[in-house]
Design a protein around this motif. Structure first.
Motif, PDB file in Angstrom:
ATOM      1  N   VAL A  13       0.820  -1.135  -0.180  1.00 44.91           N
ATOM      2  CA  VAL A  13       0.053  -0.008  -0.008  1.00 44.91           C
ATOM      3  C   VAL A  13       0.954   1.270  -0.155  1.00 44.91           C
ATOM      4  O   VAL A  13       0.525   2.213  -0.662  1.00 44.91           O
ATOM      5  CB  VAL A  13      -0.846   0.045   1.382  1.00 44.91           C
ATOM      6  CG1 VAL A  13      -1.690   1.405   1.365  1.00 44.91           C
ATOM      7  CG2 VAL A  13      -2.050  -1.114   1.065  1.00 44.91           C
ATOM      8  N   ALA A  14       1.919   1.146   0.737  1.00 40.94           N
ATOM      9  CA  ALA A  14       2.867   2.521   0.956  1.00 40.94           C
ATOM     10  C   ALA A  14       3.657   2.663  -0.704  1.00 40.94           C
ATOM     11  O   ALA A  14       3.620   3.855  -0.890  1.00 40.94           O
ATOM     12  CB  ALA A  14       3.879   2.411   2.064  1.00 40.94           C
ATOM     13  N   LYS A  15       3.792   1.499  -1.056  1.00 39.82           N
ATOM     14  CA  LYS A  15       4.717   1.777  -2.492  1.00 39.82           C
ATOM     15  C   LYS A  15       3.560   2.217  -3.489  1.00 39.82           C
ATOM     16  O   LYS A  15       3.862   3.065  -4.318  1.00 39.82           O
ATOM     17  CB  LYS A  15       5.075   0.403  -2.933  1.00 39.82           C
ATOM     18  CG  LYS A  15       6.277  -0.235  -2.122  1.00 39.82           C
ATOM     19  CD  LYS A  15       6.757  -1.320  -2.694  1.00 39.82           C
ATOM     20  CE  LYS A  15       8.142  -1.990  -1.885  1.00 39.82           C
ATOM     21  NZ  LYS A  15       8.416  -3.404  -2.350  1.00 39.82           N
ATOM     22  N   ALA A  16       2.421   1.424  -3.313  1.00 35.87           N
ATOM     23  CA  ALA A  16       1.052   2.052  -4.397  1.00 35.87           C
ATOM     24  C   ALA A  16       0.910   3.481  -4.173  1.00 35.87           C
ATOM     25  O   ALA A  16       0.858   4.329  -5.058  1.00 35.87           O
ATOM     26  CB  ALA A  16       0.143   0.969  -4.257  1.00 35.87           C
ATOM     27  N   THR A  17       0.754   3.880  -3.208  1.00 29.72           N
ATOM     28  CA  THR A  17       0.278   5.472  -2.789  1.00 29.72           C
ATOM     29  C   THR A  17       1.738   6.395  -3.165  1.00 29.72           C
ATOM     30  O   THR A  17       1.134   7.636  -3.094  1.00 29.72           O
ATOM     31  CB  THR A  17      -0.062   5.575  -1.244  1.00 29.72           C
ATOM     32  OG1 THR A  17       0.931   5.070  -0.343  1.00 29.72           O
ATOM     33  CG2 THR A  17      -1.273   4.734  -1.031  1.00 29.72           C
ATOM     34  N   ALA A  18       2.784   5.656  -3.212  1.00 27.67           N
ATOM     35  CA  ALA A  18       3.820   6.452  -3.635  1.00 27.67           C
ATOM     36  C   ALA A  18       4.202   6.424  -5.057  1.00 27.67           C
ATOM     37  O   ALA A  18       5.142   7.194  -5.511  1.00 27.67           O
ATOM     38  CB  ALA A  18       5.041   5.881  -2.943  1.00 27.67           C
ATOM     39  N   GLY A  19       3.114   5.769  -5.775  1.00 19.62           N
ATOM     40  CA  GLY A  19       3.515   5.828  -7.322  1.00 19.62           C
ATOM     41  C   GLY A  19       3.787   4.728  -7.706  1.00 19.62           C
ATOM     42  O   GLY A  19       4.296   4.459  -9.297  1.00 19.62           O
ATOM     43  N   LEU A  64      -7.017   4.160  -1.092  1.00 19.80           N
ATOM     44  CA  LEU A  64      -6.003   3.309  -0.869  1.00 19.80           C
ATOM     45  C   LEU A  64      -5.352   3.685   0.412  1.00 19.80           C
ATOM     46  O   LEU A  64      -4.840   3.359   1.452  1.00 19.80           O
ATOM     47  CB  LEU A  64      -5.274   3.034  -1.963  1.00 19.80           C
ATOM     48  CG  LEU A  64      -4.123   1.745  -1.721  1.00 19.80           C
ATOM     49  CD1 LEU A  64      -5.048   0.642  -1.391  1.00 19.80           C
ATOM     50  CD2 LEU A  64      -3.312   1.319  -2.857  1.00 19.80           C
ATOM     51  N   SER A  65      -4.952   5.226   0.370  1.00 21.86           N
ATOM     52  CA  SER A  65      -4.003   5.628   1.349  1.00 21.86           C
ATOM     53  C   SER A  65      -4.668   5.748   2.853  1.00 21.86           C
ATOM     54  O   SER A  65      -4.077   5.931   3.929  1.00 21.86           O
ATOM     55  CB  SER A  65      -3.802   7.038   1.066  1.00 21.86           C
ATOM     56  OG  SER A  65      -4.874   7.832   0.972  1.00 21.86           O
TER      57      SER A  65
END
Length: 283
Positions: A13-19, A64-65
């Protein structure tokens, strides 16, 4: 979704919200079948389930975040999906509601004898199987929205009562009591009317032409026949990823599981390939 710890999912999730597009793709493709099957049972038709699934997946992406790891990622997805589906008014049965009384009367009194052959050279056994899957799915629409959701979570996904209660905003005891009553109601109806899953006289093969005439099935478009089934173990893995199952499980064999249609997979891929991906970072 392949079994991952909550820590691994939080990292995704952290990676996804970081792009990170790959991380987002892993998360979304991991839950799209869950969302589709929940939507199909809640709404009754493939077309409506496809539309709702697309809406829900986009909602998951854009929120998501907000996932903090207080529950499992799958539980969080179920919460978003069930809340969306409970309030979803764009599906066919929102405009044409069913009841067990209406369905039972149609089974007993529907004029099936004098209808001409409408099979369009499709084997009757194939059409009968399509009708069986469609009929038992549509039968769920005889339940009110909350009861339908309870039945699906408890019978199809076999979710623990504490988690299901959290998803639905009721106590585990209330959930268990209502699930027991709803299962009995469904079983009583099947026992009275259905010759496929109960002791009734209704046989799908005898009602194929009636179903075609009533636009319940269409020989050129056999949604259930063309859908790819998912092994039951796949959904058991989903359940195990959330919590241990309670002891209220009962097998309703018509609750089959399907892969999400290609149109949903294409939509997800198009979104991931588009500039809209930035919305995940801003959510």
């Amino acid at each position: 979704m392949n079994r991952k710890t909550n820590e691994e999912l939080l990292a995704l999730v952290a990676k996804a919200t970081a792009g990170d597009k790959k991380a987002l793709e892993t998360l979304v493709t991991g839950v799209q079948d869950i969302v589709f099957n929940l939507s199909l049972r809640m709404l009754g038709t493939f077309a409506d389930a496809e539309d709702a699934t697309q809406d829900i997946l986009l909602k998951i992406i854009t929120h998501l975040s907000s996932f903090r790891g207080d529950s499992s990622f799958t539980t969080w997805v179920f919460s978003i999906a069930t809340n969306h589906l409970k309030n979803y008014k764009k599906h066919m049965f929102a405009h044409y509601p069913l009841s067990f009384e209406y369905y039972g009367d149609d089974i007993k009194n529907g004029k099936i004898q004098d209808i001409p052959d409408l099979t369009q050279n499709v084997e009757k056994d194939i059409l009968a199987e399509e009708l069986k899957m469609s009929c038992t799915n549509v039968m769920l629409q005889c339940l009110d929205t909350e009861s339908r959701c309870i039945f699906i979570l408890g019978t199809m996904f076999k979710i623990d009562s504490r988690i299901a209660g959290d998803i639905l905003g009721i106590t585990p005891e209330t959930y268990r009591q209502r699930l027991c009553r709803i299962r009995k109601k469904m079983a009583d109806f099947l026992g009275q009317y259905c010759g496929e899953y109960g002791g009734g006289k209704c046989k799908c093969k005898d009602r194929v032409n009636y179903a075609i005439q009533s636009h319940r099935i269409s020989p050129p478009q056999l949604d259930y026949r063309s859908a790819t089934e998912i092994p039951v173990q796949t959904m058991l893995d989903v359940k195990n990823a959330m919590e241990e199952i309670d002891d209220l499980s009962r097998n309703f064999s018509f609750c089959k599981l399907y892969q999400s249609p290609e149109c949903i997979k294409h939509l997800v891929q198009e979104f991931l390939d588009s500039t809209q991906l930035s919305i995940v970072q801003k959510s």
